[in-house]
Design an enzyme around this catalytic site. Structure first.
Site, PDB file in Angstrom:
ATOM      1  NE  ARG A  18     -20.084  -0.917   4.820  1.00  0.00           N
ATOM      2  CZ  ARG A  18     -20.808  -0.464   4.902  1.00  0.00           C
ATOM      3  NH1 ARG A  18     -21.516  -1.151   4.861  1.00  0.00           N
ATOM      4  NH2 ARG A  18     -21.308   0.711   5.065  1.00  0.00           N
ATOM      5  CE  LYS A  25     -18.503   4.219  -1.990  1.00  0.00           C
ATOM      6  NZ  LYS A  25     -18.907   4.087  -0.317  1.00  0.00           N
ATOM      7  CB  THR A  80     -16.859  14.495   5.382  1.00  0.00           C
ATOM      8  OG1 THR A  80     -17.602  14.763   6.820  1.00  0.00           O
ATOM      9  CG2 THR A  80     -17.011  12.940   4.986  1.00  0.00           C
ATOM     10  CE1 TYR A 377     -10.480 -10.603 -35.396  1.00  0.00           C
ATOM     11  CE2 TYR A 377     -10.777 -12.592 -34.797  1.00  0.00           C
ATOM     12  CZ  TYR A 377      -9.778 -11.868 -34.706  1.00  0.00           C
ATOM     13  OH  TYR A 377      -8.983 -11.034 -34.490  1.00  0.00           O
TER      14      TYR A 377
HETATM   15  C1  UD1 Z   1     -21.463  11.625   6.719  1.00  0.00           C
HETATM   16  C2  UD1 Z   1     -21.653  11.977   7.579  1.00  0.00           C
HETATM   17  C3  UD1 Z   1     -23.055  11.762   8.129  1.00  0.00           C
HETATM   18  C4  UD1 Z   1     -23.903  11.290   7.764  1.00  0.00           C
HETATM   19  C5  UD1 Z   1     -23.980  10.200   6.617  1.00  0.00           C
HETATM   20  C6  UD1 Z   1     -24.440  10.168   5.867  1.00  0.00           C
HETATM   21  C7  UD1 Z   1     -19.249  12.923   8.532  1.00  0.00           C
HETATM   22  C8  UD1 Z   1     -18.666  12.609   9.468  1.00  0.00           C
HETATM   23  N1  UD1 Z   1     -20.270  12.432   8.715  1.00  0.00           N
HETATM   24  O1  UD1 Z   1     -20.803  10.033   7.396  1.00  0.00           O
HETATM   25  O2  UD1 Z   1     -23.539  12.360   9.562  1.00  0.00           O
HETATM   26  O3  UD1 Z   1     -25.373  10.604   8.323  1.00  0.00           O
HETATM   27  O4  UD1 Z   1     -22.464  11.001   5.935  1.00  0.00           O
HETATM   28  O5  UD1 Z   1     -24.249   9.039   4.966  1.00  0.00           O
HETATM   29  O6  UD1 Z   1     -19.309  13.741   7.235  1.00  0.00           O
HETATM   30  N2  UD1 Z   1     -15.083  10.650   2.500  1.00  0.00           N
HETATM   31  C9  UD1 Z   1     -14.046  11.556   1.873  1.00  0.00           C
HETATM   32  N3  UD1 Z   1     -12.979  11.463   2.519  1.00  0.00           N
HETATM   33  C10 UD1 Z   1     -12.638  11.533   4.244  1.00  0.00           C
HETATM   34  C11 UD1 Z   1     -14.022  10.573   3.825  1.00  0.00           C
HETATM   35  C12 UD1 Z   1     -15.224  10.345   3.546  1.00  0.00           C
HETATM   36  O7  UD1 Z   1     -13.206  11.906   0.125  1.00  0.00           O
HETATM   37  O8  UD1 Z   1     -11.694  11.222   4.249  1.00  0.00           O
HETATM   38  C13 UD1 Z   1     -16.404  10.839   1.481  1.00  0.00           C
HETATM   39  C14 UD1 Z   1     -16.095   9.470   1.046  1.00  0.00           C
HETATM   40  O9  UD1 Z   1     -15.384   8.787   0.013  1.00  0.00           O
HETATM   41  C15 UD1 Z   1     -18.346   9.798   0.724  1.00  0.00           C
HETATM   42  C16 UD1 Z   1     -18.382  10.461   1.854  1.00  0.00           C
HETATM   43  O10 UD1 Z   1     -17.306  11.352   1.923  1.00  0.00           O
HETATM   44  O11 UD1 Z   1     -18.465   9.517  -0.378  1.00  0.00           O
HETATM   45  C17 UD1 Z   1     -18.916   9.981   3.158  1.00  0.00           C
HETATM   46  O12 UD1 Z   1     -17.971   9.756   3.686  1.00  0.00           O
HETATM   47  P1  UD1 Z   1     -18.629   8.383   4.888  1.00  0.00           P
HETATM   48  O13 UD1 Z   1     -17.290   7.740   5.512  1.00  0.00           O
HETATM   49  O14 UD1 Z   1     -19.191   7.640   3.904  1.00  0.00           O
HETATM   50  O15 UD1 Z   1     -19.023   9.393   6.322  1.00  0.00           O
HETATM   51  P2  UD1 Z   1     -20.294   8.618   7.046  1.00  0.00           P
HETATM   52  O16 UD1 Z   1     -19.387   8.401   7.785  1.00  0.00           O
HETATM   53  O17 UD1 Z   1     -21.430   7.560   6.496  1.00  0.00           O
END
Ligand code: UD1
Ligand code: MG
Length: 464
Positions: A18, A25, A80, A377
């Site tokens: 996004r 990012k 995550t 320069y």
């Molecule tokens: C996550 C939480 C959610 C919380 C929210 C807060 C989970 C499943 N959900 O959701 O409960 O309310 O954050 O903002 O954790 N990332 C990786 N690898 C992956 C997936 C994610 O490194 O495979 C990193 C992303 O780059 C980011 C962070 O983990 O920095 C969070 O991932 P994101 O996809 O934003 O999670 P949300 O769906 O927002």
């Protein structure tokens, strides 16, 4: 309070689609440094034994930005929980069974969390009856897509349900998961290995370890932070919102230290800006990275400053541009439309109007006249100009580097100086003035006569 080791895992493998950017990012900047750098410096202050950053494939720039910390690559972005598991390899024996060590998981795109908040979590975890697993929660104005934190009557975290999997009753819960967690290392290790991806998004959800821990009867809790602090950044709009939050903090800190900001809302600072006391900053000033401003200095309106050291009681601007490598001595003055780069101005030296001073050393109390340019320069290399103490450079002078102007020397206005000038010498480089008595008046009379003749000729032609 027990002394436990700490490992921090930073999740930064997200693509950040996004942001619509070719840059990852977490490398986008806020107040002069990358989001990742904010996150890292926030946790470095906890002195953890290890910090491991989980990055996406091909994110070499993120790996470099994470240095000296270890990075691991999460090849497939499976959630995550999966991301944290990738980091375990880099932890080596850390957090193996029975180890007195904690794991904290934080997000690379959540740069506004204060060190005090992390410290509060660590203190609570290490207190005598501290929880085994501790989350960070908040109550957003619009809970939207956040995971919901379910609690029992005693406030223990029963579990965290992702929005995509939540029932209507669960969606009505106001307490949301900020994503950050801290827990007993071996327990986190063990519970993450039990995760599956049997859910609406087909991902390994990290927060589900709360459900596992509670079911085992472990103490699970959450501390609350403000929505502003836990704000995650996914778009340019959110990046701008976070910048504003940070700027407000930096402005408040500057004022608390004794800096007058006449219009805080138009004063832009960097996280590393260093201030003395009794500094006055006028409206619409931009201060980029690596700037130090000493006591009693004044920065006048519309100045743009980066990589500069400004001495005591110096006066900068209005409309000055100080670039990297600028050092302004005590009481120095840099006025409107003056640009400096790699320039050292001694005590009380002045460049008050319309000048470029680059790759130069200017002695104390030297006076640089309006429109002076150091021609540093030649299209291939940069060369140095030195101007001695107390020298006077007349207006509209071009100093063609390399060139030295001696102490106390005077350079006449309009000179193009290509050779060095000795101490106390007077150098003037310009054509001789021709002064012919009465020639102005006779020139004027001659031109007037030609004009009259032309006009008479035109009238004749029109009659014919
Ligand atoms: C996550 C939480 C959610 C919380 C929210 C807060 C989970 C499943 N959900 O959701 O409960 O309310 O954050 O903002 O954790 N990332 C990786 N690898 C992956 C997936 C994610 O490194 O495979 C990193 C992303 O780059 C980011 C962070 O983990 O920095 C969070 O991932 P994101 O996809 O934003 O999670 P949300 O769906 O927002
Ligand atoms: Mg998110």
């Amino acid at each position: 309070m027990s002394k436990r080791k700490l490992a921090v895992i930073v999740l930064a493998a997200g693509q950040g689609t996004r942001m619509k950017s070719k840059m990852p990012k977490v490398l986008h900047a806020l107040a002069g440094k990358s989001m990742l750098s904010h996150v890292l410096s926030g946790v470095e202050k906890l002195n953890p034994e290890r910090i491991v950053v989980v990055v996406g494939p091909g994110a070499k720039a993120v790996e470099l930005a994470a240095k000296p910390h270890n990075t691991v690559v999460q090849t497939d972005r499976l959630g995550t929980g999966h991301a944290v598991k990738q980091a375990f390899g880099a932890l080596g024996g850390f957090c193996s069974e029975g180890d007195a060590a904690d794991i904290m998981v934080i997000f690379g795109d959540t740069p506004l969390i204060k060190t005090q908040t992390y410290e509060h979590m660590v203190d609570l975890r290490r207190s005598n009856d501290g929880p085994k697993l501790l989350g960070l929660a908040f109550r957003p104005a619009e809970p939207g897509r956040y995971g919901r934190v379910k609690q029992d009557a005693q406030g223990h975290v029963v579990g965290i349900i992702e929005h995509a999997d939540a029932s209507d009753a669960e969606k009505a819960i106001e307490l949301c998961n900020a994503g950050i967690l801290l827990g007993d290392g071996p327990t986190v290790y063990r519970l993450i290995n039990q995760l599956d991806n049997n859910n609406a998004q087909g991902e390994y959800y990290l927060p589900v370890i709360f459900d596992f821990a509670y079911a085992e009867g472990l103490d699970t809790r959450a501390v609350e932070a403000s929505e502003e602090e836990v704000m995650g950044i996914n778009s340019r709009q959110e990046l701008a919102g976070a910048e504003l939050v940070l700027q407000k903090r930096l402005r408040a800190d500057a004022m608390a230290q004794g800096v007058t900001l006449i219009d805080p809302a138009t004063t832009w600072l960097s996280v590393d800006t260093k201030f003395g006391r009794d500094i006055i900053i006028e409206p619409s000033v931009f201060i980029g990275p690596n700037v130090e401003i000493a006591d009693d200095a004044t920065i006048k309106a519309f100045s743009h400053i980066e990589g500069a050291k400004i001495g005591e009681a110096a006066i900068i601007g209005p409309y000055a541009r100080l670039r990297s490598g600028t050092v302004i001595g005590q009481g120095g003055k840099v006025g409107n439309f003056v640009e400096t780069k790699n320039a050292i101005l001694g005590e009380g030296a002045k460049a008050n109007h319309l000048s470029y001073i680059g790759d130069a050393e200017v002695g104390a109390k030297a006076n640089i006249g309006a429109g002076t340019i150091t021609c540093n320069y030649d299209g291939f290399n940069k060369w140095k100009t030195t101007i001695g103490e107390g020298a006077f450079i007349g207006s509209n002078t071009a100093l063609v580097a390399p060139v030295d102007i001696g102490a106390g020397a005077i350079v006449g206005a309009g000179s193009t100086v290509t050779k060095s000038v000795a101490d106390d010498a007077l150098a003037v480089v310009r054509g001789r003035l021709l002064d012919k008595a009465g020639a102005g008046a006779s020139f004027r009379a001659g031109r007037k006569k030609i004009k009259e003749q032309k006009s008479n000729q035109n009238n004749e032609n029109n009659k014919g």
